[in-house]
Design a protein around this motif. Structure first.
Motif, mmCIF file in Angstrom:
data_model
loop_
_atom_site.group_PDB
_atom_site.id
_atom_site.type_symbol
_atom_site.label_atom_id
_atom_site.label_comp_id
_atom_site.label_asym_id
_atom_site.label_seq_id
_atom_site.Cartn_x
_atom_site.Cartn_y
_atom_site.Cartn_z
ATOM 1 N N GLU A 150 0.826 -1.210 0.000
ATOM 2 C CA GLU A 150 0.000 0.000 0.000
ATOM 3 C C GLU A 150 0.869 1.273 0.000
ATOM 4 N N ARG A 151 1.936 1.246 0.807
ATOM 5 C CA ARG A 151 2.775 2.430 0.922
ATOM 6 C C ARG A 151 3.452 2.781 -0.419
ATOM 7 N N GLU A 152 3.893 1.746 -1.121
ATOM 8 C CA GLU A 152 4.543 1.947 -2.420
ATOM 9 C C GLU A 152 3.527 2.470 -3.451
ATOM 10 N N LEU A 153 2.323 1.882 -3.407
ATOM 11 C CA LEU A 153 1.279 2.345 -4.334
ATOM 12 C C LEU A 153 0.984 3.820 -4.092
ATOM 13 N N SER A 154 0.846 4.156 -2.814
ATOM 14 C CA SER A 154 0.539 5.541 -2.462
ATOM 15 C C SER A 154 1.665 6.468 -2.940
ATOM 16 N N ARG A 155 2.903 6.004 -2.784
ATOM 17 C CA ARG A 155 4.052 6.832 -3.178
ATOM 18 C C ARG A 155 4.050 7.123 -4.691
ATOM 19 N N ILE A 156 3.809 6.079 -5.488
ATOM 20 C CA ILE A 156 3.867 6.351 -6.944
ATOM 21 C C ILE A 156 2.663 7.201 -7.405
ATOM 22 N N LEU A 157 1.507 6.979 -6.770
ATOM 23 C CA LEU A 157 0.335 7.781 -7.170
ATOM 24 C C LEU A 157 0.568 9.253 -6.834
ATOM 25 N N ASP A 158 1.197 9.470 -5.688
ATOM 26 C CA ASP A 158 1.470 10.838 -5.245
ATOM 27 C C ASP A 158 2.564 11.468 -6.124
ATOM 28 N N HIS A 206 -11.094 13.058 -16.213
ATOM 29 C CA HIS A 206 -11.483 11.749 -15.682
ATOM 30 C C HIS A 206 -10.773 11.507 -14.344
ATOM 31 N N PRO A 207 -11.521 11.027 -13.333
ATOM 32 C CA PRO A 207 -10.890 10.856 -12.015
ATOM 33 C C PRO A 207 -9.729 9.861 -11.999
ATOM 34 N N ALA A 208 -9.676 8.952 -12.981
ATOM 35 C CA ALA A 208 -8.588 7.963 -12.968
ATOM 36 C C ALA A 208 -7.364 8.420 -13.772
ATOM 37 N N LYS A 209 -7.449 9.591 -14.384
ATOM 38 C CA LYS A 209 -6.381 10.044 -15.288
ATOM 39 C C LYS A 209 -5.007 10.059 -14.597
ATOM 40 N N ARG A 210 -4.943 10.688 -13.447
ATOM 41 C CA ARG A 210 -3.647 10.839 -12.762
ATOM 42 C C ARG A 210 -3.106 9.490 -12.285
ATOM 43 N N SER A 211 -4.014 8.615 -11.803
ATOM 44 C CA SER A 211 -3.555 7.310 -11.314
ATOM 45 C C SER A 211 -3.030 6.453 -12.464
ATOM 46 N N PHE A 212 -3.707 6.505 -13.620
ATOM 47 C CA PHE A 212 -3.250 5.715 -14.764
ATOM 48 C C PHE A 212 -1.895 6.238 -15.258
ATOM 49 N N GLN A 213 -1.737 7.548 -15.235
ATOM 50 C CA GLN A 213 -0.439 8.112 -15.648
ATOM 51 C C GLN A 213 0.672 7.631 -14.709
ATOM 52 N N ALA A 214 0.367 7.639 -13.413
ATOM 53 C CA ALA A 214 1.367 7.228 -12.416
ATOM 54 C C ALA A 214 1.767 5.766 -12.627
ATOM 55 N N LEU A 215 0.776 4.927 -12.867
ATOM 56 C CA LEU A 215 1.071 3.500 -13.066
ATOM 57 C C LEU A 215 1.923 3.286 -14.307
ATOM 58 N N ARG A 216 1.574 4.005 -15.368
ATOM 59 C CA ARG A 216 2.319 3.874 -16.629
ATOM 60 C C ARG A 216 3.779 4.266 -16.428
ATOM 61 N N ILE A 217 4.006 5.350 -15.703
ATOM 62 C CA ILE A 217 5.379 5.808 -15.479
ATOM 63 C C ILE A 217 6.141 4.765 -14.655
ATOM 64 N N ALA A 218 5.451 4.168 -13.679
ATOM 65 C CA ALA A 218 6.106 3.157 -12.837
ATOM 66 C C ALA A 218 6.371 1.874 -13.622
#
Ligand code: SAM
Length: 316
Positions: A150-158, A206-218
């Motif tokens: 969870e902590r790692e997920l939160s870090r990349i999303l942030d 879209h509310p998921a835009k930033r999260s999808f970008q974060a995942l792609r970068i990771a």
């Protein structure tokens, strides 16, 4: 059809200051827009070496660059291996370092990667969670979403998504995956949406835009690859050669700005010294102090260009 509209096409290629007999590297072939303009400016002895880690880009480029293929070397590799790969490309080598006349980066993903549902980059199409540019790579978005703490997920999303609700979203992902793996983009987009307070969902796309970008970068370690490759680009550019970098994200731009700044001449002698005695010579000069951004006409024709910034440096 590989439909990608090239961003800052003339500006980025002009930045390279092409010599007809020079050797140029396009690190991000994509739809071959920049590559086409580069090869058109090359003479009989000029050469283009073009990298992409995505097999789709190569299939398309072979057709688009067909009239010029005698001058083109296609390299299917991550540009983080720029220096090693150039050593295999029969270019001049000085003190063990390959030397070329210009290197271009147009970072991020291409439109076909984003738009083709099967690639799993988009919250607009339901598909398996993938997001790999290199489809031979093991790590996918599925692994990150279902296996990372969870902590790692939160870090990349942030960090990569600049998502204000990173902690809520990470908590919700971990809670949801307890009842079985999260396998699709649609399910993930719904989880993200529900983790964001309703009042803030109405603004900012879209509310998921930033999260999808974060995942792609990771998934693609985009910032790590950029850092490594820019260092290599500074080494591998011959004196008088240029490096043109187009970024689409503030973190990408910061890496470029800071890498260039590190290599720009930095004399630390007091200003009243008649000549430099510190010997802190730089190896780069900035061609443009402020980044070049797309014109209004380009933005109107291609809204995806809106966050683009171009920085150009010259090797001394
Ligand atoms: C924005 S597109 C380039 C578009 C291209 N300049 C054009 O005019 O059509 C970025 C391309 O770079 C590739 N790419 C991104 N990161 C990469 C990396 N680390 N190594 C190799 N290719 C990469 C992507 O697969 C994508 O095809």
């Amino acid at each position: 059809m590989f439909a990608h509209t090239t961003v800052l096409l003339n500006e980025a290629v002009e930045g390279l200051n092409i010599k007809p007999d020079g050797i140029y590297v396009d690190c991000t072939l994509g739809g071959a827009g920049h590559s086409s303009l580069i090869v058109e400016q090359l003479g009989q002895h000029g050469r283009l070496i073009a990298f992409d880690q995505d097999d789709w880009a190569h299939e398309n480029a072979k057709q688009r660059l067909a009239p010029h293929l005698d001058k083109v070397t296609l390299v299917r590799s991550n540009f983080r291996y720029l220096e090693e790969e150039l050593l295999n490309c029969n270019v001049p080598v000085v003190d063990g370092v390959p030397q070329v006349d210009g290197i271009l980066f147009d970072l991020g993903v291409s439109s076909p990667q984003l738009d083709e549902a099967e690639r799993g980059f988009s919250y607009n199409h339901d598909a398996p969670l993938d997001m790999r540019m290199d489809r031979e790579q093991e790590l996918t978005a599925y692994h990150i979403v279902n296996e990372w703490e969870e902590r790692e997920l939160s870090r990349i999303l942030d960090r990569y998504g600049e998502e204000k609700f990173a902690r809520n979203i990470a908590r919700s992902i971990v809670k949801n995956r307890q009842s079985g793996p999260i396998t699709s983009t649609a399910v993930l987009a719904e989880i993200v949406k529900n983790a964001i307070p309703a009042a803030t969902r109405r603004t900012g796309g879209h509310p998921a835009k930033r999260s999808f970008q974060a995942l792609r970068i990771a998934v693609n370690d985009e910032l790590g690859a950029e850092e490594t490759a820019l260092e290599a680009a500074v080494r591998c550019t011959a004196s008088g050669g240029r490096i043109s970098v187009i970024t689409f994200h503030s973190l990408e731009d910061r890496i470029c700005k800071q890498t260039f700044a590190k290599y720009v001449e930095k004399c630390t002698c007091p200003p009243d010294f008649p000549m430099c005695v510190c010997g802190n010579e730089g190896v780069l000069k900035l061609v443009n102090r402020k980044p070049i951004v797309p014109s209004d006409a380009e933005l109107e024709a291609n809204p995806r260009a809106r966050s683009a910034k171009l920085r150009v440096a010259e090797k001394l």
